[in-house]
Design an enzyme around this catalytic site. Sequence first.
Site, PDB file in Angstrom:
ATOM      1  N   ASP A 193       0.825  -1.216   0.000  1.00 57.28           N
ATOM      2  CA  ASP A 193       0.000   0.000   0.000  1.00 57.28           C
ATOM      3  C   ASP A 193       0.859   1.266   0.000  1.00 57.28           C
ATOM      4  O   ASP A 193       0.386   2.338   0.394  1.00 57.28           O
ATOM      5  CB  ASP A 193      -0.908   0.017   1.234  1.00 57.28           C
ATOM      6  N   ASP A 252       4.436  -9.289   9.340  1.00 59.84           N
ATOM      7  CA  ASP A 252       4.617  -7.862   9.083  1.00 59.84           C
ATOM      8  C   ASP A 252       5.928  -7.634   8.355  1.00 59.84           C
ATOM      9  O   ASP A 252       6.789  -8.515   8.273  1.00 59.84           O
ATOM     10  CB  ASP A 252       4.592  -7.090  10.398  1.00 59.84           C
ATOM     11  N   ASP A 254       8.637  -6.171   8.950  1.00 62.45           N
ATOM     12  CA  ASP A 254       9.930  -6.246   9.633  1.00 62.45           C
ATOM     13  C   ASP A 254      10.175  -7.617  10.259  1.00 62.45           C
ATOM     14  O   ASP A 254      11.110  -7.773  11.038  1.00 62.45           O
ATOM     15  CB  ASP A 254      10.007  -5.166  10.710  1.00 62.45           C
ATOM     16  N   ASP A 346      -6.341  -7.768  14.542  1.00 62.57           N
ATOM     17  CA  ASP A 346      -5.867  -9.094  14.930  1.00 62.57           C
ATOM     18  C   ASP A 346      -6.603  -9.618  16.164  1.00 62.57           C
ATOM     19  O   ASP A 346      -7.075 -10.755  16.197  1.00 62.57           O
ATOM     20  CB  ASP A 346      -4.356  -9.060  15.168  1.00 62.57           C
TER      21      ASP A 346
END
Length: 592
Positions: A193, A252, A254, A346
């Site tokens: 995005d 994610d 990272d 989540d």
Amino acid sequence: KKTRERERRDQRLSTTKQQTIRGRDLERYFPMSPLPIFHRLPHATFSSFLLSLSQVGSSKTSVAFLNAFKSIPTSDDIIARIGLWWQLIRAVVLVPVFKFLVALCLVMSVMFFVEVMYMGIVVLYVKLFKRKPEKIYKWEPMEDDVECGSASYPMVLVQIPMYNEKEVCEQSIAAACKVSWPSNRIIIQVLDDSTDPASKELVKRECDRWSKEGVNITFEIRDNRNGYKAGALREGMKHSYVKQCDYVAIFDADFQPDPDFLHRTVPFLIHNPKLALVQGRWEFVNAGQCMMTRLQEMSLSYHFTIEQQVGSSTFAFFGFNGTAGVWRISALNESGGWNDQTTVEDMDLAVRATLRGWKFLYIDDLKVKSELPCSFKALRNQQHRWTCGPANLFRKMAVQILRSENVSLWKKLYMLYSFFFMRKVVAHTLTFCFYCVILPATVLFPEVTVPKWAAFYLPSLITLLIAIGRLRSIHLLAFWVLFENAMSLLRAKALVMGLLETGRVQEWVVTEKLGDTLKTKLIPQVPNVKFRESRVYLLELLVGVYLLFCGIYDIVYGKNTLYVYLLFQSVAFFVVGFGFVGKYVPASSYLA
């Protein structure tokens, strides 16, 4: 008669002259300071004014006017009345209110202590009796079938949501592509995005590079950012190729999973049909970067080692951490999919799946590398979202949890009381209100006393139990306590926003990441690294002033040693308020 009156008049004049001469002699030999004269001047002027009024006449108007002026209180009367009212308000209102608040905080302290002790006992039982996940759930290693070959492996979708992640995109995509799984049974889906053209181009180039090496990887973009991360994940599930997948792993930008991640998680889902989620533990590659990251590591280690493990071991409930986990796609769809109307999508999905009767598993020794925010601004945004989101979810889902027919009474009690109320509401409220507001105020109100067990022994035991999560950092406990108390103001404010559903309750800010290329050379080679942010946080500074005042007041008038804590805590609030926390790296340092 005239002679006698003349003699009396002469006698009075002589007496007045003698007094005047004596006064002049005294002033000549003993000169007076002008200060008492100026003090008497308003009173003498006012008295002469009243005397002149009394000589005007004895009419009713004059008498009423005179009485009105005589009823005006003096400054001493005003001060005395203010003091009287203050003592009255103090005795009737303030002291009873503070005593009630202290009693309420003592009750919450005991409740929280019991909660921490319970979790500590459960973890101790798991460790002593070696209650590993393989003993609780059925698990068999994945092996190639002689006849079917890799077709015996289920199809797995790996989703990597990104937003302007040029610092970490290469390493996260590389780690996902190196996961050990048959290449024809896995799809890597990069959901980008990014609004930064350079970031988007870099991610696309990385995807193309791995695609040429034979990895089944797709690069997906959207025209908007509706729903933020949850919206990207939801849109990613709509692609036609996802229908052939049985499970979805989420990382994610990272996070860097080890190659055996799927081999350790997917077998649990294959052999346990009621299992919806297998969650791994976060491990931090930059924990030793600065004091702030070390303190974050202590808090998050307690969260995983204690809280997550207790929820999994007791078959109760624990929240999905948003990454480093594998979902059964059928359970995800049955629970309604991703909800983009919350900042904790989540946890929201985990609650809805639990209400559908699904179970979760947490594996404590399944570690996935990740990165901690090293800038104070990024940490504040993250902590605001992590506090405000669960509080708002508690407000929305409490009634649904109570009315659910697929959940046992024990699980309802655990979700509402232990998970939401104690950890998401009481913990933040107690930390700020008791230790940063009410306890310091007892210095100003000696009538209000706090027992030693509540002011010292109970917090010390709780802190030691929390230190179990990361024993190698136990020497930093004092700094951790001061920092957590300083951060409690931000969390308390976010808690109120979430419960009342006001302000920044739906705000989503992506946590800034620096990536390995900068972590290894952050201090010596990056000239723009600063140790202070330009922004000043006024609320933290005001609380620091309040604690400093209480500490000084306790030194001057108090009879205990509470000032030691108050002075150190005030310094912590000043450090946080002026932004001397973590490291501030301008965008030009890591976006170039």
